[in-house]
Structures are given as C-alpha cells and as structure tokens.
Design a protein around this motif. Structure first.
Motif, PDB file in Angstrom:
ATOM      1  N   GLY A   1       2.175   1.597  -3.403  1.00 41.47           N
ATOM      2  CA  GLY A   1       1.050   1.929  -4.274  1.00 41.47           C
ATOM      3  C   GLY A   1       0.699   3.408  -4.174  1.00 41.47           C
ATOM      4  O   GLY A   1       0.444   4.072  -5.181  1.00 41.47           O
ATOM      5  N   TYR A   2       0.733   3.932  -2.951  1.00 39.97           N
ATOM      6  CA  TYR A   2       0.378   5.340  -2.796  1.00 39.97           C
ATOM      7  C   TYR A   2       1.502   6.261  -3.273  1.00 39.97           C
ATOM      8  O   TYR A   2       1.251   7.388  -3.697  1.00 39.97           O
ATOM      9  CB  TYR A   2       0.013   5.660  -1.336  1.00 39.97           C
ATOM     10  N   PHE A   3       2.701   5.754  -3.222  1.00 37.21           N
ATOM     11  CA  PHE A   3       3.822   6.516  -3.790  1.00 37.21           C
ATOM     12  C   PHE A   3       3.592   6.691  -5.288  1.00 37.21           C
ATOM     13  O   PHE A   3       3.733   7.780  -5.839  1.00 37.21           O
ATOM     14  CB  PHE A   3       5.144   5.777  -3.516  1.00 37.21           C
ATOM     15  N   LYS A   4       3.186   5.596  -5.923  1.00 39.95           N
ATOM     16  CA  LYS A   4       2.905   5.658  -7.363  1.00 39.95           C
ATOM     17  C   LYS A   4       1.770   6.641  -7.635  1.00 39.95           C
ATOM     18  O   LYS A   4       1.852   7.479  -8.537  1.00 39.95           O
ATOM     19  CB  LYS A   4       2.532   4.258  -7.866  1.00 39.95           C
ATOM     20  N   ASN A   5       0.738   6.525  -6.822  1.00 39.94           N
ATOM     21  CA  ASN A   5      -0.409   7.415  -6.955  1.00 39.94           C
ATOM     22  C   ASN A   5       0.024   8.887  -6.824  1.00 39.94           C
ATOM     23  O   ASN A   5      -0.434   9.756  -7.562  1.00 39.94           O
ATOM     24  CB  ASN A   5      -1.415   7.028  -5.858  1.00 39.94           C
ATOM     25  N   SER A   6       0.948   9.142  -5.907  1.00 45.74           N
ATOM     26  CA  SER A   6       1.396  10.523  -5.681  1.00 45.74           C
ATOM     27  C   SER A   6       2.207  11.047  -6.857  1.00 45.74           C
ATOM     28  O   SER A   6       2.112  12.220  -7.219  1.00 45.74           O
ATOM     29  CB  SER A   6       2.240  10.609  -4.409  1.00 45.74           C
ATOM     30  N   ILE A   7       3.006  10.154  -7.435  1.00 43.61           N
ATOM     31  CA  ILE A   7       3.780  10.574  -8.607  1.00 43.61           C
ATOM     32  C   ILE A   7       2.820  10.942  -9.736  1.00 43.61           C
ATOM     33  O   ILE A   7       2.963  11.961 -10.408  1.00 43.61           O
ATOM     34  CB  ILE A   7       4.727   9.444  -9.083  1.00 43.61           C
TER      35      ILE A   7
ATOM     36  N   LYS B   1      -1.587  11.077   4.011  1.00 47.08           N
ATOM     37  CA  LYS B   1      -2.339   9.839   3.784  1.00 47.08           C
ATOM     38  C   LYS B   1      -2.191   8.864   4.958  1.00 47.08           C
ATOM     39  O   LYS B   1      -3.156   8.279   5.426  1.00 47.08           O
ATOM     40  CB  LYS B   1      -1.841   9.203   2.484  1.00 47.08           C
ATOM     41  N   PHE B   2      -0.938   8.682   5.412  1.00 50.90           N
ATOM     42  CA  PHE B   2      -0.705   7.652   6.426  1.00 50.90           C
ATOM     43  C   PHE B   2      -0.609   8.219   7.847  1.00 50.90           C
ATOM     44  O   PHE B   2      -0.329   7.491   8.785  1.00 50.90           O
ATOM     45  CB  PHE B   2       0.563   6.861   6.092  1.00 50.90           C
TER      46      PHE B   2
ATOM     47  N   ASP C   1       0.836  -1.208   0.000  1.00 54.13           N
ATOM     48  CA  ASP C   1       0.000   0.000   0.000  1.00 54.13           C
ATOM     49  C   ASP C   1       0.871   1.258   0.000  1.00 54.13           C
ATOM     50  O   ASP C   1       0.543   2.262  -0.634  1.00 54.13           O
ATOM     51  CB  ASP C   1      -0.910   0.023   1.238  1.00 54.13           C
ATOM     52  N   PHE C   2       1.960   1.168   0.725  1.00 53.52           N
ATOM     53  CA  PHE C   2       2.889   2.297   0.807  1.00 53.52           C
ATOM     54  C   PHE C   2       3.449   2.621  -0.580  1.00 53.52           C
ATOM     55  O   PHE C   2       3.420   3.764  -1.032  1.00 53.52           O
ATOM     56  CB  PHE C   2       4.013   1.929   1.782  1.00 53.52           C
TER      57      PHE C   2
ATOM     58  N   ASP D   1       7.720  19.963  -1.185  1.00 44.50           N
ATOM     59  CA  ASP D   1       7.817  18.518  -0.948  1.00 44.50           C
ATOM     60  C   ASP D   1       6.475  17.867  -1.257  1.00 44.50           C
ATOM     61  O   ASP D   1       5.907  17.161  -0.425  1.00 44.50           O
ATOM     62  CB  ASP D   1       8.180  18.242   0.523  1.00 44.50           C
ATOM     63  N   TYR D   2       5.982  18.103  -2.439  1.00 50.43           N
ATOM     64  CA  TYR D   2       4.629  17.668  -2.783  1.00 50.43           C
ATOM     65  C   TYR D   2       4.398  16.184  -2.486  1.00 50.43           C
ATOM     66  O   TYR D   2       3.449  15.815  -1.789  1.00 50.43           O
ATOM     67  CB  TYR D   2       4.367  17.959  -4.265  1.00 50.43           C
ATOM     68  N   ILE D   3       5.278  15.343  -3.010  1.00 49.66           N
ATOM     69  CA  ILE D   3       5.075  13.895  -2.865  1.00 49.66           C
ATOM     70  C   ILE D   3       5.195  13.461  -1.403  1.00 49.66           C
ATOM     71  O   ILE D   3       4.352  12.726  -0.877  1.00 49.66           O
ATOM     72  CB  ILE D   3       6.074  13.130  -3.757  1.00 49.66           C
ATOM     73  N   GLU D   4       6.221  13.952  -0.733  1.00 51.80           N
ATOM     74  CA  GLU D   4       6.428  13.576   0.666  1.00 51.80           C
ATOM     75  C   GLU D   4       5.225  13.986   1.518  1.00 51.80           C
ATOM     76  O   GLU D   4       4.716  13.203   2.325  1.00 51.80           O
ATOM     77  CB  GLU D   4       7.688  14.248   1.233  1.00 51.80           C
TER      78      GLU D   4
END
Ligand code: SF4
Ligand code: ZN
Length: 416
Positions: free
Chosen positions: A324-330, A359-360, A321-322, A350-353
């Motif tokens: 997966g959400y990284f991909k979603n953020s990109i 989220k988490f 999930d972690f 730091d948009y992605i971070e």
C-alpha cells in the motif's frame, strides 16, 4: 555501397573518416582498402551456382563466389584467427548468411567451437538451415533452429488460453509435468517420455533434411515427441544452432542455452554470429525495460486480502501495508515531481526507495529483504494457483519481481 576499411587494422570506418577509430591510423580517402570494399555486389539477386569441386580458399563455400565474397571470407578468417570481432555491412541478397557460415565453420572446425547464430526472425533461422543444407553437398555439417516453448509445446497447445500463457507460466507447467515423468509418477508428459527412444530417429531426420523450425516441430509431433525438449537434447550434437536474439540477451535464457550446449563453464567456446546486428541495441533495450503500473499494484494489494492471517515482510510490517505504501509512493512521484502539464519526469534519485525506508524505519538491506519476502509469498501463491489449475502467476509475485528490478535499476544503465 562502398565500405571504408582501415589499411592497418581493417576496421570498418564511418564514411569520410580522417583517422581510424580503432587504431588511429590516418585514412586517405583515395586509398580505401579494397580488402573488404563491398562495392560491386549490388542488391540484385543473381541465381547462385553450385561449385563442381572444393574451393581451396573457402572450403565451406558451396557456390561459385560472387562479388567480393572471397574477400569477406578472408577478412572474417583473419579476424577470427586473431581473436577479434568483425562487423560486416553488405546489401540484401549479397550472401551474408553463406559467407558468415562458410568462414565461421572453417574456424569452428579448426578450434572445436560451436556456432550460435543469432537471428531476429524465425524465417532468418530457416535461411541458415537452407544454407547449411547447401554446404552439406560438399562438407559434412549439421544445424538446428531453436524457438521458445510457446511455439512448440505439444501437450498444452490447443488447451484453453494456450496462446496467452506467459512463457514463465508455461515453463512452470512444463516443469511440473516433466518432474512427474522423470519420477515415473502419474500425470507426466507423454511427449517428454518418448524423447529417449526417439532421439536417434530425430537426429537422423535433422542431419539428412535440414528442416526449418516448423518442419522439425511437425516431424516431432507426428512421432509423438516434444519438439522443444528434443531440441534441447540435440543442441550438443550439431555444429550450428540458430536462435532468436533473446537467447543471448536475456541472462536467464542465456544461462539455460549455455547449459544445454554443455558450455556453461566455457562460453568462449562459442562463435557468435549476429544477423542484422544493427537491431541489437533496440532489442537489448526492449529486453531490459520494464514497467510498473497502477493495475499491477492494485491487483497485488487485492490479492493480499485472499491470504490467510496477516503475513509480514519485515519486523511487524504487514505485506498489504508495505505494498500500500509502495503505491502511495508512486503516486507521490506524480504530485511532487511532475510539473504542471508534464506527463513524464526522469527520476535522478532513489525517491521511492528512500520514502519507503523512512516510513518503515528500514535500512537499504532491510528494504531488499522485505521485497525478497514479497517474492516468496508470491511464489507460494503461484504454486497454489497452479495446483488449482488456474494457470497464472500470482499478482504479488509479478509485483515483487518488478519491485526488485526497480531497486536494482538505480544505476546509469537505466533511465527511470
Ligand atoms: S515436455 Fe514438451 S510437450 Fe511436455 S509439457 Fe513440456 S514443453 Fe510441453
Ligand atoms: Zn585501424
């Protein structure tokens, strides 16, 4: 070409300077210091002549001085004596390699320093060896060219995929073999085993022949020792070590280099000569740059499904999930930050971070810890793959490292 040097501090000036950029002294264009003027040594290559007896003003110069080589040598000498850096600009064929070595060796002998000669190409390293050989006619000197393991691993060369193995994988494979050799266990590396018995032999060959990188590799292979590991052992024993840029630019490789030289605690004992230093900025940028693309993320997510259980990276957050959400953020960067018809955008925050943390429910140190965990899982996976003989790095590990690099790239040293 004409070099303009400040009369007061002898720094090299850009053409048409009014004042010295280093010390501020006014520069009169009619009053160019001839101290280091490079005028008079054109690109035409004249055959070099060896000297009959030692040149008192340049004891390590084996040839009759040409052009203003003596001026350059004395400039380098002054700079080194005063603990300064010096930049020399000079045309092809004017003898940059020999003058920098002649002046450098003089200083290194006086101070006990080791010369590390950074080159862009192996052929330039080989040129260093040829000049050292010339110097050896008048003075006792020694040198060694060092290349990566990828060029000189006798054991794995010729095996399937050798050419495409990443340096990292090869290094892990080698480490495994070496540790077995050291323990005296089965399955070690026979080329490593012979280093102790052959080191004097190879050192002798090195001191007498000044071999090019290739010649030294061939020699080691003929007598059945690992060229790469042998060079690591020999580094401490020579005056000059010629290495590719990356040995200083990459912090990992630099640490290893310093350790192999026995200078990990005193890097100031190195006299660094950078050949074609105008390439250094590009080389450093390449070295520090990295890319995270969709394939990397997808492959890592796929790999999660081959893992047993549902490993977590932080609290209850599962690895898949972690990622997966990284991909979603990109992907969200593309939809939210890219304008119509735009192909790229510079991220200033730091948009992605931030998105991941929200989220988490993580703080910034939690995010770091979670990424650390991704790397741990990846490392364990890599070991497993190696044991199975698959000779590749886990996709999760590669992504974990890239994520860590991404998070630490939020500084003005990087453009994201
Ligand atoms: S010790 Fe040398 S020959 Fe043996 S695996 Fe390592 S790099 Fe290859
Ligand atoms: Zn000046």
């Amino acid at each position: 070409m004409m070099g303009m040097f400040c009369r007061r501090c002898r720094s090299l000036m850009p053409p048409n300077s009014k004042r010295c950029m280093a010390c501020g002294a006014p520069i009169n264009p009619n009053d160019i210091s001839n101290q280091s003027s490079l005028d008079g040594i054109g690109p035409k290559k004249k055959p070099v002549e060896f000297i009959a007896e030692e040149n008192k003003d340049a004891p390590y110069l084996p040839y009759k001085p040409r052009g203003c080589q003596m001026d350059i040598i004395s400039d380098i000498r002054n700079a080194l004596d005063e603990g300064r850096h010096i930049i020399i600009e000079s045309g092809t064929g004017t003898g940059k390699t020999i003058v920098s070595l002649a002046a450098g060796l003089e200083h290194a002998r006086k101070t006990g320093k080791k010369i590390v000669y950074l080159t862009r190409t192996i052929s330039q390293s080989d040129q260093v060896m040829r000049e050292l050989k010339a110097i050896s006619r008048i003075k006792q000197v020694s040198g060694l060219t060092v290349t990566g393991r990828n060029k000189s691993c006798s054991l794995f060369r010729g095996t399937q995929d050798y050419e495409s193995l990443s340096p990292k994988v090869l290094s892990m494979m080698c480490e495994d073999k070496r540790s077995k050799s050291i323990r005296g266990a089965a399955g070690g590396c026979r080329y490593y085993d012979r280093i102790k018995t052959e080191i004097d032999n190879v050192l002798n060959y090195l001191l007498n022949n000044f071999p090019t990188s290739d010649e030294l590799d061939r020699y080691c292979e003929r007598i059945g020792v690992c060229p790469y590991e042998m060079k690591k052992q020999l580094m401490k024993k020579v005056d000059v070590v010629a290495v590719p840029y990356v040995h200083i630019l990459s912090s990992d490789i630099r640490t290893t280099l310093l350790a192999n030289l026995g200078l990990e605690d005193s890097p100031e004992s190195i006299l660094l000569i950078v050949d074609e230093a105008h390439n250094l900025v590009d080389a450093a940028r390449d070295q520090e740059s990295f890319v995270i693309n969709r394939d990397m993320v997808d492959n890592a997510i796929d790999e999660c499904s081959t893992m047993k259980g549902n490993p977590t990276v932080w609290m209850e957050v599962e690895l898949k999930d972690f990622l997966g959400y990284f991909k979603n953020s990109i992907r969200n960067v593309a939809t939210e930050k890219l304008g119509l018809n735009e192909k790229e955008v510079v991220l200033t925050d730091d948009y992605i971070e931030k998105r991941m943390m929200i989220k988490f429910g993580m703080k910034s140190q939690d995010l770091d810890a979670a990424i650390e965990k991704v790397m741990d899982y990846g490392e364990a996976r890599t070991e497993l793959l190696m044991e199975r003989g698959e000779n590749r790095v886990s996709e999760i590990q590669s992504l974990g490292v890239a994520m860590r690099d991404w998070c630490s790239s939020a500084s003005d040293r990087f453009v994201r």
